[in-house]
Motif scaffolding. Structure first.
Motif, PDB file in Angstrom:
ATOM      1  N   VAL A 100       0.339  -0.010   4.132  1.00  0.00           N
ATOM      2  CA  VAL A 100      -1.085   0.153   4.527  1.00  0.00           C
ATOM      3  C   VAL A 100      -1.225   1.377   4.883  1.00  0.00           C
ATOM      4  CG1 VAL A 100      -2.279  -0.641   6.682  1.00  0.00           C
ATOM      5  CG2 VAL A 100      -0.817  -2.330   5.756  1.00  0.00           C
ATOM      6  N   ALA A 119      -4.186  -1.967   1.863  1.00  0.00           N
ATOM      7  CA  ALA A 119      -2.893  -2.767   1.731  1.00  0.00           C
ATOM      8  C   ALA A 119      -2.579  -2.502   0.229  1.00  0.00           C
ATOM      9  CB  ALA A 119      -2.702  -3.940   2.170  1.00  0.00           C
ATOM     10  N   VAL A 183       4.744  -6.349   4.720  1.00  0.00           N
ATOM     11  CA  VAL A 183       3.793  -5.709   5.272  1.00  0.00           C
ATOM     12  C   VAL A 183       3.953  -4.519   6.246  1.00  0.00           C
ATOM     13  CG1 VAL A 183       1.244  -5.313   5.709  1.00  0.00           C
ATOM     14  CG2 VAL A 183       2.112  -7.439   4.426  1.00  0.00           C
TER      15      VAL A 183
END
Ligand code: TXA
Ligand code: MG
Length: 345
Positions: A100, A119, A183
């Motif tokens: 990100v 992202a 993530v």
């Protein structure tokens, strides 16, 4: 709309060319990655991206991942590609890691749900990268499930959720990873927003600094989550799901057996998601083996498919065994707990 399921084999080049044609025409198409199936669209075309949200029934405040073919393709998409991100890309791309970073003006607001970050990931899957290459644009792709359903790890799962809503599914068989990418936010400090098969320990090894795990990873998020995906219900099968832990394997299995008896008395059909190490505890009950608890990667690979299977088999209640929340076990526990609506006993 008729949904075509196109096998990748034997003519892989033709199948990919066909999917690229669909995407270049501003439509959506599902394709396999090394993690789960994605529902792709031209990531630089807001109108095309909107079709993803419509097909999935996805809330518009949940941003998408842009998939690129090679690391340097990130440069036009971000306003900064800091050295830490470069090191991580070098170590883990192509692979199941999403970074990100601050977005550039090129990225449409619909992709990032209005956030000033984007992202990005470069998938390991040859199919995915060949498709991006053929398109010549980044592919925006969330998991190819209907919003709120477990992520699809086979083309059949995509079809059962999205038949009639999308024109094409590239069928590449079962995805190897089985859970979605890791993530990672880098600012202000490296923080895991979603654990995956690129583990916290692996990230720390490259960054040489601690990586925080956002509290919403293992607990129900309250208030503002940093990753909009965290506040939405995820991976929810129609059955009631519980994650069960214990001091020892015997204690955990004992608890599961007790709960099974209790629910069965109320006429509820129960099944157990066991591991190779615990199957003998459940003799004469309904159970499936997720994998080897000492190799949490093996249980990650099967969780979502087993959830769909149990639901299809008409079970009312699913008991999932807990594992240690470390290494790939953190990704497993995150997905298991979310599918259980954080019911942990
Ligand atoms: O493995 C994967 O990542 C798969 C395959 C298809 O690549 N994709 C996937 O996408 O899982 P999706 O949309 O289901 O999950 C993306 C997650 C969501 O939780 C979303 O909230 C988060 O990434 N996300 C996307 N953009 C973000 C941003 N700018 N800041 C924080 N979180 C973001
Ligand atoms: Mg998803």
């Amino acid at each position: 709309m008729q949904t075509l399921v196109l096998p990748l084999k034997p003519d892989t080049a033709a199948a990919i060319a066909r999917a690229a044609e669909v995407l270049r025409a501003g439509e959506v198409a599902a394709f396999p990655t090394e993690t789960v199936y994605g529902l792709g669209a031209n990531g630089l075309n807001a109108e095309a991206v909107e079709k993803i949200f419509t097909a999935k029934g996805r809330p518009s405040d949940n941003p998408l991942i842009l998939h690129i073919e090679k690391t340097e393709d990130i440069l036009p998409l971000v306003s900064d590609f800091p050295p830490k991100a470069q090191r991580l890309a070098e170590a883990f791309w192509p692979g199941p890691l999403t970074l990100v970073l601050p977005k550039s003006d090129l990225v449409p607001g619909i992709v990032t749900a209005g956030l000033n970050t984007v992202a990005v990931r470069c998938p390991k899957s040859e199919t995915a990268r060949a498709l991006i290459r053929a398109c010549c644009f980044p592919i925006a792709a969330p998991s190819a499930n209907a919003s709120g359903r477990p992520s699809p790890t086979r083309a059949e799962h995509v079809l059962s959720d999205l038949a009639g809503k999308i024109p094409l599914i590239l069928d590449g068989g079962a995805c190897e990873g089985g859970v979605e990418s890791t993530v990672l936010a880098l600012s202000p400090a490296p923080t895991l927003l979603r654990p995956g098969l690129v583990t916290r320990e692996m990230l720390e090894g490259v960054l040489n600094e601690p990586v925080a795990v956002h509290e919403a990873v293992l607990a129900e998020s309250i208030g503002d989550a940093p990753s909009p995906g965290m506040k939405h219900t995820h991976y929810a099968p129609s059955a009631e799901v519980y994650v069960v832990s214990g001091e020892t394997l015997a204690e955990m299995a004992g608890k599961i057996n007790e709960y099974c008896d209790e629910f069965a008395q109320k006429g509820r059909k129960c099944t157990i998601f066991a591991t190779e190490q615990t199957q003998t505890f459940y003799f004469s009950r309904n159970y499936v083996i997720m994998g080897d608890r000492n190799k949490p990667k093996t249980i990650c690979a099967h969780l979502f498919a087993l959830l769909r299977g149990a639901e299809g088999a008409g079970f009312d209640v699913i008991f999932i065994e807990a594992v240690k929340a470390e290494g790939e076990g953190l990704a497993f526990m995150n997905r298991a707990l979310r599918s259980a609506g954080f019911k942990f006993i």
